[in-house]
Structure formats: structure tokens, C-alpha cells
Design an enzyme around this catalytic site. Structure first.
Site: not given
Length: 166
Positions: A23, A47
Site C-alpha cells: 500500500h 468484512k
């Protein structure tokens, strides 16, 4: 792209549960391309996140503190609604492997269908990060494996708190 007073703004959305070196590679590279990069942390209710939205945002703030043109924000809505609210038209997405492309193309096409002004800019990850995902990091950390080459020290420390040794 939004041009406000000559500034190009893009949004890099994701769960970042937790943020990885993969990331950060995309964040650092996108921060060089765009005048301002908003890292938008998704509170994905489908999630079961290890870190709360606030924890993920705080970790991102710590590990991007050296990037003055990066802003950390959170959202709980459709991406296109967030984009409209922030008056931004450009999304940055990272691609690790060919397997990512099909999903990312579907998302980019859907976002464009919902708002034709939204464009998606794809950045491929560096080869050393092509296997790396937050899920892999969490699995390794859960079993007390080494994650120091996968995440910044601040993230490793927080992972150790979530998965203390017995």
C-alpha cells in the site's frame, strides 16, 4: 481529475486492514504524480476488520507523516458518493497481479457507470510486493510469524497487540 486552483486531486481507497509496504509503495508513488492524494479508508461492513476504522486511519497517518500532500480520510458509503462529496473525479487503484485486474476493471466500470465523470488510474505494484496482501499479513501475525519486512514498525507493533503470544 479535479483541478482546483491548479491542484490535481486523486483518491486512493481501500480497507488497509492493516496498511502494508505494498500500500505504501502505491501511496508514495501516487503522491509524486498528483498534487494531493486522499487515502480513503473504507469501513467495509461486509468484512470483519481486525482494526477499527479509527485505528487504520491513525496507522496511515503515522506511516505517511513524511508526505505533506497526503490526507487520510474515512468513508462508509459508495465510492462514487464519497467522490462526489469530496468533489474529486480520479481514483487510484493498485494492481498486484493479473488476478487483481478483473475485479478492479469491474469496479472501475461500475464506478464509471454510476458517475461518468469518475476515472480510475491503475498503478502496478513493484514486483517485490506482488504477493503481499493485508490478509497474508494478518495470517502470519496471528501465528506469530515475522512481519517486519511486510509492514512498517508501527503496524507490526499494533499487530502484536492484536495477536499477543500465549
Amino acid at each position: 481529475m479535479r483541478q482546483e486552483h491548479g491542484i490535481t486531486v486523486a483518491v486512493y481507497p481501500g480497507s488497509f486492514d492493516p496498511v502494508t509496504y505494498g500500500h505504501l509503495d502505491i501511496i508514495h508513488r501516487a503522491a509524486k504524480v498528483f498534487d494531493k492524494l486522499i487515502v480513503a479508508v473504507l469501513n467495509n461492513t461486509s468484512k470483519n476488520a481486525l482494526f477499527s476504522l479509527e485505528e487504520r486511519m491513525e496507522l496511515l497517518r503515522k506511516v505517511t507523516a513524511d508526505l505533506p500532500n497526503v490526507e487520510i480520510d474515512g468513508f462508509r458509503d459508495l465510492m462514487v458518493n464519497y467522490m462526489k462529496a469530496r468533489n474529486v473525479r480520479l481514483i487510484v487503484r493498485g494492481l498486484r497481479a493479473v488476478s487483481d485486474f478483473e475485479y478492479e476493471l469491474q469496479m472501475a466500470s461500475t464506478n464509471h457507470k454510476l458517475n461518468p465523470d469518475v476515472e480510475t488510474f491503475f498503478m502496478t505494484s513493484k514486483p517485490q510486493f506482488s504477493y503481499l496482501s493485508s490478509s497474508i499479513v494478518k495470517e502470519i501475525a496471528k501465528f506469530h510469524g515475522p512481519v517486519e519486512d511486510l509492514v512498517p514498525a508501527e503496524v507490526e507493533e499494533e499487530l502484536r497487540k492484536k495477536y499477543p503470544q500465549s
